[in-house]
Motif scaffolding. Structure first.
Motif, PDB file in Angstrom:
ATOM      1  N   ASN A 161       0.811  -1.224   0.000  1.00 34.80           N
ATOM      2  CA  ASN A 161       0.000   0.000   0.000  1.00 34.80           C
ATOM      3  C   ASN A 161       0.842   1.270   0.000  1.00 34.80           C
ATOM      4  N   GLU A 162       2.154   1.090  -0.194  1.00 31.90           N
ATOM      5  CA  GLU A 162       3.113   2.181  -0.335  1.00 31.90           C
ATOM      6  C   GLU A 162       3.358   2.965   0.957  1.00 31.90           C
ATOM      7  N   TYR A 163       2.819   2.469   2.089  1.00 31.97           N
ATOM      8  CA  TYR A 163       3.170   3.119   3.349  1.00 31.97           C
ATOM      9  C   TYR A 163       4.668   2.965   3.618  1.00 31.97           C
ATOM     10  N   GLY A 164       5.219   1.882   3.098  1.00 28.77           N
ATOM     11  CA  GLY A 164       6.663   1.668   3.251  1.00 28.77           C
ATOM     12  C   GLY A 164       7.477   2.797   2.653  1.00 28.77           C
ATOM     13  N   LYS A 165       6.995   3.356   1.534  1.00 26.64           N
ATOM     14  CA  LYS A 165       7.704   4.478   0.923  1.00 26.64           C
ATOM     15  C   LYS A 165       7.691   5.698   1.845  1.00 26.64           C
ATOM     16  N   GLU A 166       6.578   5.886   2.539  1.00 26.06           N
ATOM     17  CA  GLU A 166       6.506   6.984   3.512  1.00 26.06           C
ATOM     18  C   GLU A 166       7.522   6.767   4.631  1.00 26.06           C
ATOM     19  N   LEU A 167       7.653   5.531   5.065  1.00 26.25           N
ATOM     20  CA  LEU A 167       8.640   5.223   6.106  1.00 26.25           C
ATOM     21  C   LEU A 167      10.052   5.504   5.611  1.00 26.25           C
ATOM     22  N   GLU A 168      10.328   5.143   4.367  1.00 26.42           N
ATOM     23  CA  GLU A 168      11.653   5.383   3.803  1.00 26.42           C
ATOM     24  C   GLU A 168      11.937   6.879   3.676  1.00 26.42           C
ATOM     25  N   LEU A 169      10.920   7.665   3.339  1.00 27.10           N
ATOM     26  CA  LEU A 169      11.102   9.120   3.277  1.00 27.10           C
ATOM     27  C   LEU A 169      11.416   9.673   4.666  1.00 27.10           C
ATOM     28  N   LYS A 170      10.785   9.085   5.693  1.00 23.82           N
ATOM     29  CA  LYS A 170      11.087   9.495   7.071  1.00 23.82           C
ATOM     30  C   LYS A 170      12.544   9.164   7.406  1.00 23.82           C
ATOM     31  N   TYR A 171      12.987   7.988   6.999  1.00 25.01           N
ATOM     32  CA  TYR A 171      14.378   7.608   7.259  1.00 25.01           C
ATOM     33  C   TYR A 171      15.350   8.452   6.440  1.00 25.01           C
ATOM     34  N   ALA A 172      14.910   8.897   5.270  1.00 26.00           N
ATOM     35  CA  ALA A 172      15.751   9.788   4.463  1.00 26.00           C
ATOM     36  C   ALA A 172      16.002  11.090   5.212  1.00 26.00           C
ATOM     37  N   VAL A 173      14.937  11.643   5.785  1.00 28.80           N
ATOM     38  CA  VAL A 173      15.063  12.887   6.554  1.00 28.80           C
ATOM     39  C   VAL A 173      15.967  12.671   7.763  1.00 28.80           C
ATOM     40  N   GLN A 174      15.766  11.552   8.457  1.00 32.99           N
ATOM     41  CA  GLN A 174      16.572  11.246   9.641  1.00 32.99           C
ATOM     42  C   GLN A 174      18.043  11.096   9.281  1.00 32.99           C
ATOM     43  N   THR A 175      18.324  10.421   8.175  1.00 34.05           N
ATOM     44  CA  THR A 175      19.714  10.220   7.744  1.00 34.05           C
ATOM     45  C   THR A 175      20.348  11.528   7.304  1.00 34.05           C
ATOM     46  N   ASP A 176      19.610  12.316   6.535  1.00 36.19           N
ATOM     47  CA  ASP A 176      20.152  13.583   6.034  1.00 36.19           C
ATOM     48  C   ASP A 176      20.353  14.603   7.145  1.00 36.19           C
ATOM     49  N   ALA A 177      19.709  14.388   8.294  1.00 33.58           N
ATOM     50  CA  ALA A 177      19.845  15.322   9.417  1.00 33.58           C
ATOM     51  C   ALA A 177      21.048  14.999  10.302  1.00 33.58           C
ATOM     52  N   LEU A 178      21.779  13.927   9.988  1.00 31.37           N
ATOM     53  CA  LEU A 178      22.939  13.572  10.804  1.00 31.37           C
ATOM     54  C   LEU A 178      23.962  14.700  10.832  1.00 31.37           C
ATOM     55  N   ASP A 179      24.518  14.949  12.009  1.00 28.39           N
ATOM     56  CA  ASP A 179      25.530  15.990  12.181  1.00 28.39           C
ATOM     57  C   ASP A 179      26.636  15.431  13.072  1.00 28.39           C
ATOM     58  N   PRO A 180      27.811  15.178  12.493  1.00 27.91           N
ATOM     59  CA  PRO A 180      28.200  15.422  11.103  1.00 27.91           C
ATOM     60  C   PRO A 180      27.486  14.476  10.137  1.00 27.91           C
ATOM     61  N   PRO A 181      27.406  14.863   8.860  1.00 26.36           N
ATOM     62  CA  PRO A 181      26.737  14.006   7.878  1.00 26.36           C
ATOM     63  C   PRO A 181      27.460  12.674   7.721  1.00 26.36           C
ATOM     64  N   HIS A 182      26.699  11.645   7.404  1.00 26.95           N
ATOM     65  CA  HIS A 182      27.343  10.349   7.195  1.00 26.95           C
ATOM     66  C   HIS A 182      28.119  10.381   5.877  1.00 26.95           C
ATOM     67  N   LYS A 183      29.225   9.659   5.855  1.00 27.45           N
ATOM     68  CA  LYS A 183      30.090   9.598   4.673  1.00 27.45           C
ATOM     69  C   LYS A 183      29.996   8.252   3.963  1.00 27.45           C
ATOM     70  N   TYR A 184      29.555   7.247   4.691  1.00 30.76           N
ATOM     71  CA  TYR A 184      29.515   5.888   4.171  1.00 30.76           C
ATOM     72  C   TYR A 184      28.621   5.055   5.074  1.00 30.76           C
ATOM     73  N   VAL A 185      28.428   3.813   4.681  1.00 31.62           N
ATOM     74  CA  VAL A 185      27.713   2.862   5.536  1.00 31.62           C
ATOM     75  C   VAL A 185      28.564   1.607   5.691  1.00 31.62           C
ATOM     76  N   PRO A 186      28.413   0.909   6.814  1.00 30.99           N
ATOM     77  CA  PRO A 186      27.548   1.255   7.941  1.00 30.99           C
ATOM     78  C   PRO A 186      28.072   2.476   8.705  1.00 30.99           C
ATOM     79  N   TRP A 187      27.149   3.294   9.163  1.00 27.75           N
ATOM     80  CA  TRP A 187      27.463   4.494   9.941  1.00 27.75           C
ATOM     81  C   TRP A 187      26.877   4.273  11.326  1.00 27.75           C
TER      82      TRP A 187
END
Length: 242
Positions: A146-172
């Motif tokens: 039902n594509e709710y998973g995509k909404e969850l991934e967008l939430k994780y995108a925001v959470q990841t992009d908000a890292l300070d300092p930003p992540h450079k690689y994975v695993p972080w």
């Protein structure tokens, strides 16, 4: 196949007196893992390092947050993943697992199973993890379909992009807000050092060696070289195996 030893720990952990005694009244140490599902280094860390905390008792002082997004990017409204469209699928499936089973013992058990298959290059068999773990597939598949998973991934995108300092690689790996950089495999020692209460026995067996300024180990995936194939590819459609 999922380790029977690890599964045993998942089942007995909620009833273990060690868990309550070790944590006491002190605040748990936050442990964040920012990863992507098909990264071999992320899979290796989850299966061979992170899983140990359920075995050695360190989970009793840890507040674990799994963020399956990693080096993905949003381009023109489309999510693009470093290892191609199937990684987008599995990132979303694991996000749905976390959402469907908020209990850490359940969603980590499932993610451990999937990442074990990734490590063996058998990730196309990921649906076998429902029967392997005894967890109901309905919630996860509905979340994805039902594509709710995509909404969850967008939430994780925001959470990841908000890292300070930003992540450079994975695993972080982040302990109490501080990234461990390439010394992430030594995360248990950092958790023990950060904990203010009476630590579990395993902490006395660990020595903290900080290696944040050492040469690259090769066990990381940098945030570049992202596949141009998008999540809309037909291969990302889930087909149930009966």
């Amino acid at each position: 196949m999922v380790s029977s030893r690890l599964l045993l720990f998942f089942f007995i952990l909620p009833f273990s007196p060690l868990s309550a005694a070790a944590s006491g009244s002190a605040s748990k140490v936050s442990l964040g893992l920012y990863y992507e599902s098909l990264c071999p280094y992320s899979a290796n860390f989850i299966v061979n390092y992170l899983a140990k905390i359920f075995d050695d008792g360190l989970i009793s002082i840890v507040d674990l947050d799994l963020v399956p997004y990693g080096n993905a990017r949003i381009r023109n409204g489309t999510m693009v993943c470093q290892h191609g469209p199937y990684e987008c699928l599995l990132n979303t499936v694991e996000a749905c697992a976390i959402n469907s089973w908020p209990d850490l013992n359940k969603h980590f058990r499932f993610i451990y199973c999937v990442e074990s298959l990734v490590a063996k290059h058998k990730y196309f068999e990921w649906q076998s993890c429902f029967s392997e773990t005894g967890l109901d597939s309905a919630g996860v598949l509905e979340c994805y379909d039902n594509e709710y998973g995509k909404e969850l991934e967008l939430k994780y995108a925001v959470q990841t992009d908000a890292l300070d300092p930003p992540h450079k690689y994975v695993p972080w790996v982040v302990v109490d807000g501080q990234p461990l950089y390439e010394d992430y495999e030594n995360f248990e020692a950092y958790v023990c050092k950060a904990y203010s209460g009476e630590p579990p026995k395993v902490c006395s067996e660990l020595s903290l060696i900080t290696n944040q300024v050492k040469e690259a180990t090769g066990r990381i995936s940098y945030a570049d070289g992202i596949s141009s194939t998008t999540v809309s590819d037909d291969k990302t459609k889930i087909k149930m195996v009966i």
